[in-house]
Design a protein around this motif. Structure first.
Motif: not given
Length: 402
Positions: A395-400, A149-159, A318-324
């Protein structure tokens, strides 16, 4: 696996290795060297069909124009393959971007074209780790995430041009990265599963040298030797190397018989600065060296190129993302660390847009860019689960932090 909620365990349960491996083998069987346009077209269509299983719109985007200096010192346009973009929930308030590349370093006539198993877990094959396995596990991770039941949107780019610097996809990367919460890029992990931390910038240059031809025996003093001037410049550029700055003169092209003073040469070199300040300083040194050599040898020089991959610094976000990601990996029984590396990738371009990026989310393996390239099959489902769990928690926590 510890630290997972019942909902997370349910989310990850359907992820299986077999379909991810099947995609990897199928895609690795397609030669998609950056210059092999037919192979890239086949690969793009195959990927479009596979990623169409996700909600959202899949489209193929034409490459931006790119020019290159040829062996005659002239600029000519280089053809590239189309880039794949998938947009899911574009109206979402919070969105992320996931990136990968469909091209490999193996041209259509390279002898390394097929896969074989070195043991039950080690798949030897072109592009298996870099990064067709990464694309396959990205797809599996997104498929699992979509069941939550996702709410996060995203783009995928494959170049189609990452291996040669993403010059035809750089505007698209910058466009899609804007406003994103975070980015995940599916380059293979470092040996042992380590994640890449900071990266230097990178720029590829060509200096075209025009001299004056003359007879090498009768009147050499009337000539102006372009190859000699290019060699002098190469030595001066190599002398710029110091901690935080790598300069690699790689090739000098020139074309004249032995009894003629050559009037044309092209010097190709790569520069890798660790910081924007070093990049600017090195650019000034290059300009000064060209002026000095031009005057000393009475030749004309023209510089093509720039730092196309900005240095990737590590921000608080970036540090926060790595923590996740690190916490998710630990909860999955995949403890990880990260370290600085000298390589560059599309993570550099994304970070330059102010978006936190973790750019080694792909498969584990090794010996990439060589006929010994291999993939560890057990990393496919493991890293797919990591992708799904990271997206679920973002999606659930939004920790950044903002």
């Amino acid at each position: 696996m510890t630290g997972l909620t019942p909902a997370e365990q349910h989310l990850l349960a359907p992820v299986e290795r077999a379909p991810i491996l099947a995609h990897t083998l199928d895609w690795a069987a397609i030669n998609s060297g950056t210059a092999h346009l037919d192979g890239l077209a086949t690969m793009a269509e195959r990927l479009a069909g596979a990623f169409a299983a996700l909600p959202g719109e899949v489209r193929l985007v034409d490459p931006a124009p790119v020019e290159k200096v040829d062996s005659q010192g002239r600029t000519r346009e280089i053809a590239h393959g189309r880039h794949l973009v998938l947009s899911v929930r574009p109206e979402a308030e919070r969105r992320v971007i996931l990136t990968g590349h469909m091209d490999t370093v193996y041209p259509v006539d390279h002898p390394f074209q097929t896969c074989d198993w070195l043991d039950d877990n080690t798949l030897h094959g072109p592009g298996t780790a870099d990064m067709k396995g990464g694309l396959a596990l990205m797809l599996a991770g997104l498929t699992a995430y979509e069941q939550s039941s996702p709410t996060l949107g995203y783009d995928v780019l494959i170049n189609s041009d990452e291996e040669t610097g993403s010059l035809s996809s750089a505007p698209l990367i910058a466009q899609l990265a804007q406003g994103k919460l975070a980015a995940l890029t599916y380059e293979p992990a470092l040996p042992g599963g380590q994640m890449a931390r900071a990266r230097p910038g990178s720029g590829n240059y060509a200096v075209v040298v025009h001299g004056r031809s003359a007879h090498a025996g009768r009147n050499p003093e009337e000539g102006r030797n372009a190859v000699l001037a290019a060699s002098d410049l190469a030595l001066r550029l190599a002398a710029m190397r110091r901690p935080g700055l790598s300069v690699n003169p790689a090739k000098i092209e020139g074309d004249a018989p032995n009894n003629t003073v050559p009037d044309l040469a092209i010097l190709h070199f790569n520069m890798r600065p660790a910081t924007p300040e070093l990049a600017a300083e090195a650019q000034a040194h290059i300009k000064a060296a060209v002026a000095e050599v031009s005057a000393a040898h009475e030749v004309h020089m023209h510089i093509h190129g720039h730092v196309s991959r900005p240095p990737k610094a590590i921000s608080e976000q970036t540090e926060a993302l790595y923590g996740v990601v690190s916490k998710a990996a630990a909860d999955l029984g995949q403890p990880m660390s990260w370290k600085d590396t000298g390589g560059v990738c599309d993570g550099n371009n994304i970070a330059a847009c102010g978006v936190p990026v973790l750019d080694t989310m792909g498969a584990l393996g090794g010996s990439i860019h060589s006929p010994d390239e291999f993939l560890l099959a057990d990393s496919l489902d493991a890293r797919a689960r990591l992708t799904a769990l990271v997206l679920h928690r973002l999606d659930r926590n939004g920790v950044l932090p903002e």
